[in-house]
Design a protein around this motif. Structure first.
Motif, PDB file in Angstrom:
ATOM      1  N   ARG A  45      -6.105  -9.158  -2.833  1.00 13.25           N
ATOM      2  CA  ARG A  45      -7.102  -9.973  -2.137  1.00 13.25           C
ATOM      3  C   ARG A  45      -8.264 -10.310  -3.062  1.00 13.25           C
ATOM      4  NH1 ARG A  45      -5.681  -6.888   2.661  1.00 13.25           N
ATOM      5  NH2 ARG A  45      -7.227  -5.303   2.156  1.00 13.25           N
ATOM      6  N   ARG A  46      -8.649  -9.332  -3.905  1.00 15.38           N
ATOM      7  CA  ARG A  46      -9.760  -9.593  -4.824  1.00 15.38           C
ATOM      8  C   ARG A  46      -9.399 -10.663  -5.848  1.00 15.38           C
ATOM      9  NH1 ARG A  46     -10.501  -3.925  -4.651  1.00 15.38           N
ATOM     10  NH2 ARG A  46      -9.271  -3.690  -6.549  1.00 15.38           N
TER      11      ARG A  46
ATOM     12  N   ALA B 199      -5.615  -4.522  -1.560  1.00 15.14           N
ATOM     13  CA  ALA B 199      -6.989  -4.982  -1.785  1.00 15.14           C
ATOM     14  C   ALA B 199      -7.137  -5.620  -3.164  1.00 15.14           C
ATOM     15  CB  ALA B 199      -7.960  -3.813  -1.640  1.00 15.14           C
ATOM     16  N   THR B 200      -6.379  -5.123  -4.154  1.00 14.23           N
ATOM     17  CA  THR B 200      -6.426  -5.710  -5.494  1.00 14.23           C
ATOM     18  C   THR B 200      -5.951  -7.159  -5.462  1.00 14.23           C
ATOM     19  OG1 THR B 200      -6.021  -3.548  -6.506  1.00 14.23           O
ATOM     20  CG2 THR B 200      -5.589  -5.485  -7.864  1.00 14.23           C
TER      21      THR B 200
ATOM     22  N   TRP C 210      -4.013 -12.249   0.825  1.00 10.46           N
ATOM     23  CA  TRP C 210      -2.626 -11.812   0.646  1.00 10.46           C
ATOM     24  C   TRP C 210      -1.690 -13.014   0.664  1.00 10.46           C
ATOM     25  CZ3 TRP C 210      -0.147  -7.851  -1.173  1.00 10.46           C
ATOM     26  CH2 TRP C 210       1.195  -7.629  -0.845  1.00 10.46           C
TER      27      TRP C 210
ATOM     28  N   ASP D 108     -13.409  -6.130   3.605  1.00  6.12           N
ATOM     29  CA  ASP D 108     -12.644  -6.876   2.602  1.00  6.12           C
ATOM     30  C   ASP D 108     -11.796  -5.942   1.744  1.00  6.12           C
ATOM     31  OD1 ASP D 108     -13.428  -9.449   3.293  1.00  6.12           O
ATOM     32  OD2 ASP D 108     -15.211  -9.395   2.033  1.00  6.12           O
ATOM     33  N   GLU D 109     -12.295  -4.724   1.525  1.00  6.09           N
ATOM     34  CA  GLU D 109     -11.600  -3.780   0.652  1.00  6.09           C
ATOM     35  C   GLU D 109     -10.450  -3.071   1.363  1.00  6.09           C
ATOM     36  OE1 GLU D 109     -10.925  -1.557  -2.881  1.00  6.09           O
ATOM     37  OE2 GLU D 109     -12.188  -3.295  -2.527  1.00  6.09           O
ATOM     38  N   TYR D 110     -10.693  -2.628   2.606  1.00  6.71           N
ATOM     39  CA  TYR D 110      -9.724  -1.771   3.278  1.00  6.71           C
ATOM     40  C   TYR D 110      -9.110  -2.373   4.543  1.00  6.71           C
ATOM     41  CZ  TYR D 110     -12.275   1.608   0.402  1.00  6.71           C
ATOM     42  OH  TYR D 110     -12.868   2.258  -0.637  1.00  6.71           O
TER      43      TYR D 110
ATOM     44  N   SER E   3      -2.799  -1.708  -4.977  1.00  4.12           N
ATOM     45  CA  SER E   3      -3.226  -1.788  -3.581  1.00  4.12           C
ATOM     46  C   SER E   3      -3.293  -3.246  -3.143  1.00  4.12           C
ATOM     47  CB  SER E   3      -4.604  -1.141  -3.405  1.00  4.12           C
ATOM     48  OG  SER E   3      -5.608  -1.951  -3.970  1.00  4.12           O
TER      49      SER E   3
ATOM     50  N   SER F 151     -10.084 -10.330   6.535  1.00  2.00           N
ATOM     51  CA  SER F 151     -11.303 -10.481   5.745  1.00  2.00           C
ATOM     52  C   SER F 151     -12.515 -10.668   6.655  1.00  2.00           C
ATOM     53  CB  SER F 151     -11.177 -11.693   4.817  1.00  2.00           C
ATOM     54  OG  SER F 151     -11.180 -12.891   5.576  1.00  2.00           O
TER      55      SER F 151
ATOM     56  N   ASP G  87       0.817  -1.213   0.000  1.00  2.00           N
ATOM     57  CA  ASP G  87       0.000   0.000   0.000  1.00  2.00           C
ATOM     58  C   ASP G  87       0.851   1.263   0.000  1.00  2.00           C
ATOM     59  OD1 ASP G  87      -2.488  -1.174  -0.153  1.00  2.00           O
ATOM     60  OD2 ASP G  87      -2.740  -1.339   2.012  1.00  2.00           O
TER      61      ASP G  87
END
Length: 244
Positions: free
Chosen positions: A101-102, A98-99, A107, A150-152, A96, A156, A90
């Motif tokens: 994790r998506r 978060a990208t 991670w 989940d995003e920030y 990021s 999770s 970050d």
């Protein structure tokens, strides 16, 4: 003569003109005139370089290929001490956390896909999960939703479900409650105290946990979590009432 900032930024602009969009880190590595390391040393991160060149990386974002994400993770692994952490990505990475994790689910899964040795997963304590909920609530200015977590968040929403049994139970443990309209908000302590005082007047004495369950607006568990125990919450509420 060294490479000037103007030269570096002009090269970003040239690639952007060729691609009709801001270049990715891998595009600079493959097609650019200068080393990406030079950009990191000069501007702190690839995002910083793009911003200095007049681009907004987020507004021009497109889905990043997994191989680009893995290349960046491997680059970061060479730059930082120890294995890359979420904070490293970050702060100085191109994308990021978060990208990751998506696209990879977590991670840890991204690290494994990049071939980076991962540590044996440590069991996250309930206290750590609650602390993260409070941190994120302060950062967002509101109770975070599962999607925002989940995003920030560092963990999770599934981590909360596994450790507490349900998302709502995690919220209750952290001192949050569901509102009538289906959203959640952290209840202020003065509101909790006022409700205890109201209930005390209704029942004509110290209210019990059962009476709060039956006639009150909030869960007795919320009081125990916020004040240390139900009896402590009652003591504070009634002492303030007497002082008033």
């Amino acid at each position: 003569m060294g490479i000037s900032d103007t030269d570096l930024l002009a090269e970003i602009q040239r690639l952007a003109d060729d691609n009709s969009s801001p270049p990715s880190l891998s595009e600079m590595q493959n097609n650019g005139e200068y080393s990406t390391t030079t950009y990191f040393n000069r501007f702190g991160s690839w995002k910083g370089a793009l911003e200095r060149a007049g681009f907004n990386p987020r507004s021009n974002a497109r889905r990043v290929e997994q191989e680009d994400l893995l290349q960046e993770l491997r680059r970061l692994d060479q730059e930082v001490d120890g294995r890359p952490k979420v904070r490293d990505m970050d702060e100085i990475g191109e994308y990021s956390a978060a990208t990751y994790r998506r696209q990879f689910g977590s991670w840890e899964s991204a690290l494994k896909a990049a071939g980076i040795k991962t540590e044996s997963p440590r069991k996250i304590t309930k206290d750590e999960l609650v602390e993260e909920l409070h941190r994120l609530a302060d950062e967002l200015g509101e109770q975070p939703s599962r999607e925002q977590l989940d995003e920030y968040g560092r963990y999770s929403a599934d981590s909360y479900r596994r450790r507490f049994g349900s998302w709502n139970r995690a919220l209750t443990t952290a001192g949050f409650e569901s509102t009538r309209v289906g959203k959640t908000a952290r209840i202020r302590e003065d509101e909790l105290i006022a409700e205890l005082q109201r209930l005390s007047e209704r029942v004509g004495g110290e209210p019990t946990m059962k009476e709060m369950d039956e006639f009150g607006k909030h869960s007795p568990t919320t009081y125990s979590n916020r004040f240390g125990s139900w009896s402590k919450a009652v003591e504070i509420a009634l002492s303030e009432e007497n002082e008033g």
